[in-house]
Design an enzyme around this catalytic site. Structure first.
Site, PDB file in Angstrom:
ATOM      1  CE  LYS A 169      -6.549  22.376  -4.337  1.00  0.00           C
ATOM      2  NZ  LYS A 169      -7.306  23.040  -3.312  1.00  0.00           N
ATOM      3  CG  PHE A 196      -9.721  15.731  -6.967  1.00  0.00           C
ATOM      4  CD1 PHE A 196      -8.779  16.475  -7.670  1.00  0.00           C
ATOM      5  CD2 PHE A 196      -9.600  14.347  -6.981  1.00  0.00           C
ATOM      6  CE1 PHE A 196      -7.748  15.849  -8.355  1.00  0.00           C
ATOM      7  CE2 PHE A 196      -8.579  13.709  -7.662  1.00  0.00           C
ATOM      8  CZ  PHE A 196      -7.646  14.463  -8.345  1.00  0.00           C
ATOM      9  CG  ASP A 241      -1.769   1.153   1.399  1.00  0.00           C
ATOM     10  OD1 ASP A 241      -2.283   1.606   0.371  1.00  0.00           O
ATOM     11  OD2 ASP A 241      -1.951   1.639   2.525  1.00  0.00           O
ATOM     12  CE  LYS A 266      -5.142  -0.863  -2.112  1.00  0.00           C
ATOM     13  NZ  LYS A 266      -4.758  -0.277  -0.819  1.00  0.00           N
ATOM     14  N   GLY A 290      -5.188   3.421  -3.335  1.00  0.00           N
ATOM     15  CA  GLY A 290      -6.480   4.015  -3.686  1.00  0.00           C
ATOM     16  C   GLY A 290      -6.325   5.476  -4.077  1.00  0.00           C
TER      17      GLY A 290
END
Length: 1121
Positions: free
Chosen positions: A642, A619, A455, A839, A752
């Site tokens: 941004k 986002f 990770d 994963k 992630g």
């Protein structure tokens, strides 16, 4: 070149999706490719690119691992495959999975649900009260070794097959089973208690009659549940109301997605505006929710109020959801349950734990099968030489039992005790404090690893950001020049406040700056604009801890304390954003307050400036940017944005520095963000708002429509600045990764996080070396795109691969084998935006396609599936809680400890177990050889050579301690193993325990057994009892000398074990009158005969070992010398 390939079936009628929606589209898309794509191969050679379309289409499809299935295949394991598939088919028929569907949930009315939904209970147990004993016994006896012991032990109940005492067979087997059952029972009880504790947690449920307490396991779809601060959310819910005035709350999601930052959630406007909580029952409303799915980052639904005129429709997205297993961080929330139990996001993303079996155990299992075959062949030969006379079948069975010591029953006991010893040594190692071994059955796996899947957040990085760089195009500011920015901000806001006529919040007037040079003037205003944009464009909320008022302070004093810097903490879904806001505070512009509609900044002089928030565009992994539209107190409307340089480059006005500077910062390992702005007129904004609200209510393709509206604003934006933030790495990450690479371990990073962030950390941690190229896999959503992108990737050599979870999903759907084959050739692979399930899926793929051992390491709840799927799971106790470390096989406190864990403890565990296992087998084979020689000399009689206590003593008191002392042996000192990690590569080849080494031990056993028995028969005098005395004493001495021959590094306990065992044997001679003649064994003839036989059996082996060491030494001995 890949684009030149003609792929008409793919390109025909295909509209180019907006850049940042293609990935999302792939998640829900069905296989809409034309059927002739099935015949399209993935080209694995350059020649294919020269073919024209017609040739290309007619090539046969690439087939994977197609083997001829004949009798050989069936006998060599095909029967297992067939049995397994039949069982799977039966299981599927017995428990058909219910199809997951979209649903309409009425508020507070569970009885209105159209279908029956699963119970909201957590269940992590492997067995129930009926399946426990059968389940544990099956897990034990599915191994040939244990099954063999059971059959041999049961044969002793048949009088005609009885060879010795029952306890010699049943005691070791009973001991192993008792230990295993006890261990499993303790684990199972702990799991049951944990589940019971979670399921018994009480929650307040809203009903028409008021609040009632309800257990977590009794919550149903449609219930209105109240969750207090710091309480776990029991089921997936839609957020209806909160005690917070701004209609939003924070939740902690570290146990769901591994991110430590708080997430902002927004209540449904319609229900938040209701005067009282009880009014939720006075309105007629329902929630339409999509079917349960794995993706924790997206949700689409609608809220409808029927009794209003006109009806109220509100769109629901991910920010209106409260997923199970997250924790409320602020205020009290009320939600309506939409998914329970198995259908919650957290359970859908969790895989069930499996019993892990080490590779060494599987190899030993294969060797015992070979030994059993030899045992049966030897028994048949004995009966055949007799001529199959009389009750030959009974004699055959007796011979099989007689030679049963060829597979010693103590093998399993010794190995299990050895594993426990290795676990104890790991936990006692002072160089890796806090390490815990939770699975004691697989320590040898640490020495056989080829793939390490790690990770990022909290494992390689500390998840602590530091602002490093601000670039304005012509001038760049680093950590040592931040004071210049601070003085510019103080100066510009001082000039604003000194002009009574100018309005707060506007750009400082340039007329007051005439004294300074012209360049300075423009830089000053650009710094002001850049810092203001960074202070406004974010999703950060300041949080103030409420302290008790001491000595009856006035309300005004409390109000002052609210905005004090010491009492303020910032919360956001991204640590980058928090660091940017902290940085603006350090240079003088402080965010002091924020709610859903407004935002307040404090200037260096202490003045508060207010901004009205009109829209926020959060986002997403597809858009790679976030935006905010604010109205200043002057009435001016500004759109700030941004995002990542790849997304912003096409949005901002033309410039000649952005790309170059982004590259420079990326090489330094900094995470870059491009900041831009655009001024809007009132008419422009009103037009945009109407189109935006309309797009948000659509049920079909909502994401595409909303994105298209926002995209209409994102044109010709003014570039303000470029920021660089560093994510600090864990201690010694770089040397540890280098050590692992030198050891031949391939490292994959599964995270992630965003693609840019993951790439940045891969570079800064030196997971990808500076000289290596990086191939970023483009976002794909169809088979044709996957095909083209894989062909483009295939032509790259020695480059690291970066791929997103969505693209990976498409590749695995159509080109699984080809993708894994290509990825395995890369020196490093980075998978970003991976869900917990993905994963685990990647780990499973590597295990299936490469047949190599995998290790997964992580620190959050989102890593549990990956840790459980790997051959060896390592959890780090970190900021994200203990969930990963509790689910793992090994728990460590820092990533750097993995180096010593693998290089030193992995090496020792594997080498020691291999030596121990083979030596215990040798101990059984030598006595079986002696039995065979004895039987063949005495007319092939099925009579035991040694009986009763001699056999028990041989396997325990006389040889057990020296043999078990092999667990203290080491071929290389720990410092040497860490200094030369290349030594680890030899371990992965499995040369310490193979058919070659096994055959060498077989030859040694046959030679020594033959010498001992024939020597005793040649030298015995008149009575048979002397054969037993001479051969058994020589056997014990030979075994003790063989242990000394096997040992590479002596430990004082080994010497003690040797002499203690010899002492035990000599002392017991006085009590073994029925086997030994005391008057004979104290004579000189006995001593010289025993010494002569022992010398002949051991001396040649010592000479061979010396010559091998001199002329063909192993690699580790060259280093140690």
């Amino acid at each position: 070149m890949a684009d030149s390939i003609l792929l008409n079936p793919v390109r025909k009628n295909s509209k180019r999706l907006p850049y940042y929606n293609s990935a999302r589209f792939s998640r829900y898309s069905v296989e809409d490719e034309p059927s002739n794509l099935d015949e399209m191969p993935l080209m694995m050679s350059e020649e294919g690119f020269e073919n024209d379309e017609s040739d290309y289409q007619t090539l046969p499809r690439a087939r994977v691992n197609q083997r001829r299935r004949g009798l050989g295949w069936f006998l060599l394991g095909g029967w297992k495959v067939l049995c397994g598939s039949c069982c799977d088919c039966l299981a599927r028929c017995c428990r058909r999975k219910k199809e997951l569907k979209a649903r309409t949930v009425w508020l507070g009315c569970p009885e209105k649900c159209e279908e029956k939904y699963p119970k909201n209970a957590i269940k992590n147990q492997k067995y129930n009260i009926f399946t426990f004993v059968p389940g544990v016994l099956y897990q034990q006896f599915k191994f040939f070794l244990n099954l063999y012991f059971l059959v041999v032990a049961c044969s002793q109940f048949v009088p005609s097959l009885k060879i010795g005492y029952l306890y010699t067979y049943w005691a070791p087997l009973g001991f192993v089973l008792a230990v295993t059952i006890t261990r499993e029972a303790v684990d199972e009880v702990r799991r049951y208690q944990r589940d019971k504790e979670m399921n018994s947690q009480l929650y307040s449920k809203l009903t028409v009659r008021g609040k009632v307490q309800v257990k977590s396991s009794d919550i149903q779809v449609g219930d209105l549940i109240i969750v207090d601060k710091n309480q776990r959310i029991p089921a997936d819910m839609i957020f209806l109301r909160t005690s917070e005035k701004n209609g939003s709350c924070f939740i902690r999601t570290d146990q769901l997605d591994g991110e430590t930052d708080w997430k902002l959630k927004v209540a449904v406007c319609c229900t938040q505006r209701l005067p009282a909580v009880g009014d939720l029952f006075s309105i007629s409303s329902y929630v339409y929710a999509q079917r349960p799915q794995l993706d924790i980052h997206s949700f689409e639904g609608n809220f409808t109020r029927e009794d209003a005129d006109p009806q109220v429709h509100e769109s629901l997205s991910i920010e209106n959801t409260l997923w199970a297993s997250t924790v409320v961080a602020s205020g009290t929330v009320i939600g309506v349950v939409i998914y329970t139990g198995k259908e919650t996001r957290s359970v859908l993303n969790t895989s069930s734990a499996k019993n892990k079996v080490g590779l060494l155990d599987l190899e030993l299992n294969r060797l015992t099968k070979a030994l059993f075959l030899a045992q049966v062949v030897l028994s048949i030969v004995m009966v055949a030489v007799q001529g199959f006379v009389g009750p030959w079948f009974r004699n055959l069975s007796r011979f099989v039992v007689l030679f049963s010591y060829i597979i010693p029953i103590s093998l399993r006991v010794n190995l299990d005790m050895g594993k426990s010893a290795y676990g104890w040594m790991i936990m006692k190692d002072e160089n890796i404090p806090g390490t815990v071994v939770r699975t004691s059955t697989i320590p040898e796996e640490l020495g056989r690893l080829v793939y390490l899947l790690t990770d990022k957040t909290g494992t390689l990085t500390q998840n602590e950001m530091v602002f490093k760089r601000l670039h304005l195009g012509t001038v760049s500011y680093g950590t040592d020049t931040m004071d210049e920015i601070q003085s510019q901000i103080v100066q510009s806001y001082a000039q604003v406040t000194s002009q009574p006529s100018s309005t707060s919040g506007s750009t400082p007037s340039r007329k007051t700056q005439t004294s300074g040079p012209k360049v300075r003037k423009s830089v000053s205003s650009r710094i002001h604009e850049a810092v203001k944009a960074i202070a406004l464009c974010h999703n950060v909320t300041p949080v103030y801890e409420s302290h008790a008022i001491v000595n009856g302070e006035t309300e005004s004093a409390e109000a002052d304390q609210d905005f004090s810097d010491d009492n303020r903490t910032y919360q956001a879904s991204s640590p980058d954003e928090v660091e940017l806001v902290r940085w603006t505070q350090s240079v003088g512009l402080t965010l002091v307050n924020r709610d859903l509609t407004s935002l307040q900044l404090k200037t260096p002089s202490g003045q508060i400036i207010s901004f009205h928030i009109l829209q926020i565009f959060p986002f997403t992994s597809e858009s790679k940017r976030m935006g905010i539209i604010v109205r200043e107190s002057t009435g001016d409307i500004t759109f700030y944005m941004k995002g990542a340089d790849v997304a912003m480059a096409s949005i901002v006005q033309y410039n000649d520095w952005l790309e170059e500077e982004c590259g420079n910062m990326a090489r330094e390992g900094l995470r870059t963000l491009v900041v831009a702005k655009k001024s809007l007129s009132e008419e422009q904004y009103q037009d945009f708002e109407n189109r935006y609200n309309q797009a948000k209510l659509s049920v079909h393709d909502r994401g595409l429509k909303v994105a298209a509206v926002v995209e209409s604003l994102e044109r010709e934006m003014e570039l303000l600045c470029l920021t660089g933030v560093e994510d600090q790495l864990q201690a010694d990450v770089r040397p540890t990764l280098e050590l692992l690479r030198n050891a031949g371990i391939k490292i994959w990073m599964l995270t992630g996080d965003k693609l840019e962030t993951a790439t940045c950390i891969a570079k800064s941690s030196h997971l990808v070396s500076r000289s290596q190229d990086i191939h970023v896999f483009k976002p794909i959503s169809s088979r044709g795109e996957a095909h083209l992108e894989l062909n483009a990737f295939r032509r790259k050599h020695d480059c690291a691969l970066v791929i997103s979870g969505d693209s990976l999903e498409v590749c695995l759907r159509y080109y699984e084998h080809e993708f894994v084959e290509l990825a395995c050739q890369c020196p490093a692979v980075v998978c970003c935006r991976c869900s917990p399930t993905q994963k685990a899926q990647i780990v499973t793929l590597l295990k299936q396609h490469t047949a190599n051992r995998t290790c997964a390491i992580g620190d959050g709840g989102n890593d549990v599936s990956m840790i459980q799927a790997a051959d060896c799971g390592i959890g780090i106790e970190g900021k994200e809680g203990k969930q990963a470390s509790l689910a793992a096989d090994f728990s460590i406190t820092q990533f750097k400890h993995i180096g010593r864990l693998l290089m030193v403890h992995g090496r020792n565990s594997y080498k020691r177990s291999a030596a121990l296992g083979q030596f215990v087998m040798h101990r059984g084979m030598i006595i079986s050889t002696m039995q065979a020689v004895f039987s063949s000399v005495f007319y092939f009689a099925s009579v035991p050579l040694y009986q009763g206590f001699l056999m028990v003593g041989y396997a325990t008191m006389y040889t057990m301690f020296p043999v078990f002392s092999l667990v203290l042996d080491q071929d290389v000192k720990p410092e040497m193993a860490l200094l030369y990690p290349e030594l680890y590569k030899d371990l992965t080849k499995g040369r310490s325990l193979s058919f070659k080494t096994f055959l060498i031990w077989v030859l040694i056993s046959v030679y020594q057994g033959g010498i001992l028995m024939y020597g005793a028969l040649v030298l015995f005098e008149s009575e048979f009892v002397h054969v037993v005395a001479i051969s058994f004493t020589a056997l014990i001495l030979t075994e003790l000398l063989m242990v000394a021959l096997t040992i590479r590094t002596w430990h004082w306990l080994m010497v003690v074990a040797e002499f203690f065992s010899l002492g035990c044997y000599l002392a017991s001679l006085a009590f073994l009158n029925e086997y030994f003649d005391l008057s004979f064994i104290t004579t000189w003839p006995f001593l010289w005969k025993v010494s002569a036989i022992t010398l002949v059996s051991c001396l040649p082996l010592y000479i061979i070992k010396y010559l091998k060491r001199k002329f063909s030494p192993p690699s580790y001995s060259k280093l140690s010398s």
